[in-house]
Structures are given as structure tokens and as C-alpha cells.
Design a protein around this motif. Structure first.
Motif, PDB file in Angstrom:
ATOM      1  N   PRO A 273       0.800  -1.229   0.000  1.00 10.82           N
ATOM      2  CA  PRO A 273       0.000   0.000   0.000  1.00 10.82           C
ATOM      3  C   PRO A 273       0.836   1.284   0.000  1.00 10.82           C
ATOM      4  O   PRO A 273       0.339   2.339  -0.398  1.00 10.82           O
ATOM      5  CB  PRO A 273      -0.812  -0.113   1.300  1.00 10.82           C
ATOM      6  CG  PRO A 273      -0.844  -1.558   1.611  1.00 10.82           C
ATOM      7  CD  PRO A 273       0.484  -2.082   1.149  1.00 10.82           C
ATOM      8  N   LEU A 274       2.084   1.193   0.441  1.00 11.84           N
ATOM      9  CA  LEU A 274       2.928   2.393   0.505  1.00 11.84           C
ATOM     10  C   LEU A 274       3.466   2.785  -0.859  1.00 11.84           C
ATOM     11  O   LEU A 274       3.975   3.904  -1.035  1.00 11.84           O
ATOM     12  CB  LEU A 274       4.096   2.159   1.461  1.00 11.84           C
ATOM     13  CG  LEU A 274       3.716   1.786   2.892  1.00 11.84           C
ATOM     14  CD1 LEU A 274       4.956   1.507   3.716  1.00 11.84           C
ATOM     15  CD2 LEU A 274       2.891   2.899   3.530  1.00 11.84           C
ATOM     16  N   ALA A 275       3.364   1.893  -1.833  1.00  8.94           N
ATOM     17  CA  ALA A 275       3.974   2.124  -3.140  1.00  8.94           C
ATOM     18  C   ALA A 275       2.986   2.571  -4.207  1.00  8.94           C
ATOM     19  O   ALA A 275       3.383   2.808  -5.349  1.00  8.94           O
ATOM     20  CB  ALA A 275       4.680   0.855  -3.614  1.00  8.94           C
ATOM     21  N   VAL A 276       1.699   2.690  -3.837  1.00  5.89           N
ATOM     22  CA  VAL A 276       0.688   2.965  -4.860  1.00  5.89           C
ATOM     23  C   VAL A 276      -0.286   4.047  -4.399  1.00  5.89           C
ATOM     24  O   VAL A 276      -0.576   4.194  -3.210  1.00  5.89           O
ATOM     25  CB  VAL A 276      -0.102   1.681  -5.212  1.00  5.89           C
ATOM     26  CG1 VAL A 276       0.766   0.727  -6.005  1.00  5.89           C
ATOM     27  CG2 VAL A 276      -0.628   0.987  -3.961  1.00  5.89           C
ATOM     28  N   ALA A 277      -0.789   4.796  -5.380  1.00 16.71           N
ATOM     29  CA  ALA A 277      -1.773   5.832  -5.081  1.00 16.71           C
ATOM     30  C   ALA A 277      -3.028   5.213  -4.485  1.00 16.71           C
ATOM     31  O   ALA A 277      -3.525   4.203  -4.970  1.00 16.71           O
ATOM     32  CB  ALA A 277      -2.127   6.588  -6.363  1.00 16.71           C
ATOM     33  N   GLY A 278      -3.515   5.825  -3.407  1.00 15.26           N
ATOM     34  CA  GLY A 278      -4.723   5.325  -2.771  1.00 15.26           C
ATOM     35  C   GLY A 278      -4.500   4.204  -1.788  1.00 15.26           C
ATOM     36  O   GLY A 278      -5.418   3.748  -1.132  1.00 15.26           O
ATOM     37  N   ALA A 279      -3.265   3.692  -1.708  1.00 12.05           N
ATOM     38  CA  ALA A 279      -2.895   2.638  -0.753  1.00 12.05           C
ATOM     39  C   ALA A 279      -3.518   1.285  -1.058  1.00 12.05           C
ATOM     40  O   ALA A 279      -3.757   0.485  -0.160  1.00 12.05           O
ATOM     41  CB  ALA A 279      -3.230   3.064   0.685  1.00 12.05           C
ATOM     42  N   PHE A 280      -3.798   1.011  -2.343  1.00 14.87           N
ATOM     43  CA  PHE A 280      -4.373  -0.287  -2.691  1.00 14.87           C
ATOM     44  C   PHE A 280      -4.031  -0.636  -4.134  1.00 14.87           C
ATOM     45  O   PHE A 280      -3.692   0.226  -4.948  1.00 14.87           O
ATOM     46  CB  PHE A 280      -5.890  -0.284  -2.522  1.00 14.87           C
ATOM     47  CG  PHE A 280      -6.620   0.491  -3.597  1.00 14.87           C
ATOM     48  CD1 PHE A 280      -7.159  -0.149  -4.700  1.00 14.87           C
ATOM     49  CD2 PHE A 280      -6.755   1.876  -3.503  1.00 14.87           C
ATOM     50  CE1 PHE A 280      -7.816   0.555  -5.698  1.00 14.87           C
ATOM     51  CE2 PHE A 280      -7.409   2.595  -4.486  1.00 14.87           C
ATOM     52  CZ  PHE A 280      -7.943   1.931  -5.582  1.00 14.87           C
TER      53      PHE A 280
END
Length: 205
Positions: free
Chosen positions: A151-158
């Protein structure tokens, strides 16, 4: 090389690159280095478009003199409770965000900016929006998911194409848009620029 064009993806996202490759294209990757945190806009949907345009423009400037070239810039933000959310800054932020999102809906906006360098510079932009329904997951599930780091690597955490896919109960709109690049929308933008999608298919032996 994709067809007769030099195709550039102005994004470091592995998911966007994989989406294009699975669709038969073979882009080069050039990362713009745009400071996303310094960009603001009144609405999340506009922010996504501005960031996509800036990324494409920066890479386009680095390619001055090269033709024919197509540059695709993308950026995604999640609109939730009227606010734009990019990548969480910390695990604690990701946990709190998921606790707020579970059982509710948000809208994932992905801005797309396409530049064609061929007898001049031509460019178009558009934003795709997909409604996302988040599953009602437990605190333990949230903490386990955040602990993976995804989740830390993507927009929106998902994600919907990774570990997070089990925690998304439904979508309304193009699922590719949630991954980070809407294939139908990019095709439409290329058509507007006079480029046929099938002309970008990578050469096959």
C-alpha cells in the motif's frame, strides 16, 4: 520499439509498463522526476491531469530533436471524502486510510497526457475515473496488508492486480484505469492525434 514510433512511458510504475506490454506495446521508460507533492489543484480529477501533463512534458523536453516519438505520461490519485490521496507517507497513514475506506467507496482518477513529436509537437490530455468499492475488512487484515509494503507504493494505498485485490469488492469503470493506465482512453487519445493503436504493436519475429 513499438511499430514505426519510438514509444516512451514517462512513469516509473511497473504496473503501467506491464499493462502496455500485455497489450502488445514495448515502450521505453523515462522517469520525469516531477515533485508530485509540490503540485496542487482545486479538484482531485484536475490534479491527476496536471501531474500527467507535467511528467510527459519533462520527458518530452529531454527528447527534443527526436522524431517520430510518442510520450505517454500518467498519474493516479484517489478521491475519497472529497480529497486527493496519493501514496501514503508511512505505514501508520496507510492503516488509518484503510480504516476510513473499508466498506465505503472512492474514485480513482488517472490523468493521461500523450505527446506526439512528428512534424511538430501535438498533445492531448484526458482523465479516466473509476469507482472503487472497498471491502469491509478487519483491523488485522489491514495491518497485515500494510505490513507487506504494497500500500505504501501505490496511489490510494491499494491495488487490484496484487495483494490488495482481495480487499476490493467491486469497480464501476475501466479496471485498467485503476492499475494506472486506461488502454481504451490512451487509444482514444492516440486516435485523436492520428495514430492507429495497432501501429504501435511491437514488432514480432
Amino acid at each position: 520499439m513499438s511499430g514505426s514510433y519510438r514509444l516512451i512511458l514517462a512513469s516509473a510504475s511497473p504496473a503501467r509498463l506491464q499493462t502496455l506490454r500485455r497489450a502488445g506495446l514495448d515502450p521505453e521508460v523515462m522517469v520525469s522526476g516531477v515533485d508530485e507533492e509540490s503540485v496542487t489543484a482545486m479538484r482531485p480529477v484536475i490534479l491527476a491531469a496536471i501531474l500527467a501533463e507535467r511528467k510527459a512534458q519533462v520527458v518530452n523536453q529531454q527528447l527534443a530533436g527526436h522524431e517520430p516519438v510518442i510520450v505517454i505520461g500518467c498519474d493516479s490519485v484517489l478521491e475519497f471524502d472529497g480529497r486527493a490521496h496519493g501514496k501514503p507517507a508511512s505505514p501508520d497513514e496507510a492503516i488509518e486510510r484503510w480504516k476510513a475506506m473499508r466498506g465505503r467507496t472512492g474514485t480513482l482518477h488517472t490523468g493521461h497526457h500523450v505527446i506526439l513529436r512528428q512534424r511538430g509537437v501535438h498533445q492531448v490530455t484526458a482523465t479516466g475515473s473509476t469507482l472503487v468499492r472497498f471491502a469491509k475488512i478487519s483491523d488485522d487484515e489491514i495491518e497485515a496488508y500494510v505490513a507487506t509494503g504494497e500500500p505504501l507504493a501505490v496511489a490510494g494505498a491499494f491495488t487490484i492486480d496484487g495483494l490488495g485485490g482481495a480487499y476490493i469488492s467491486g469497480l464501476e469503470g475501466d479496471p485498467h484505469n485503476v492499475v494506472g493506465l486506461s488502454l481504451p482512453l490512451v487509444r482514444d487519445l492516440l486516435t485523436e492525434l492520428g495514430v492507429a493503436w495497432h501501429d504501435l504493436w511491437a514488432d514480432r519475429d
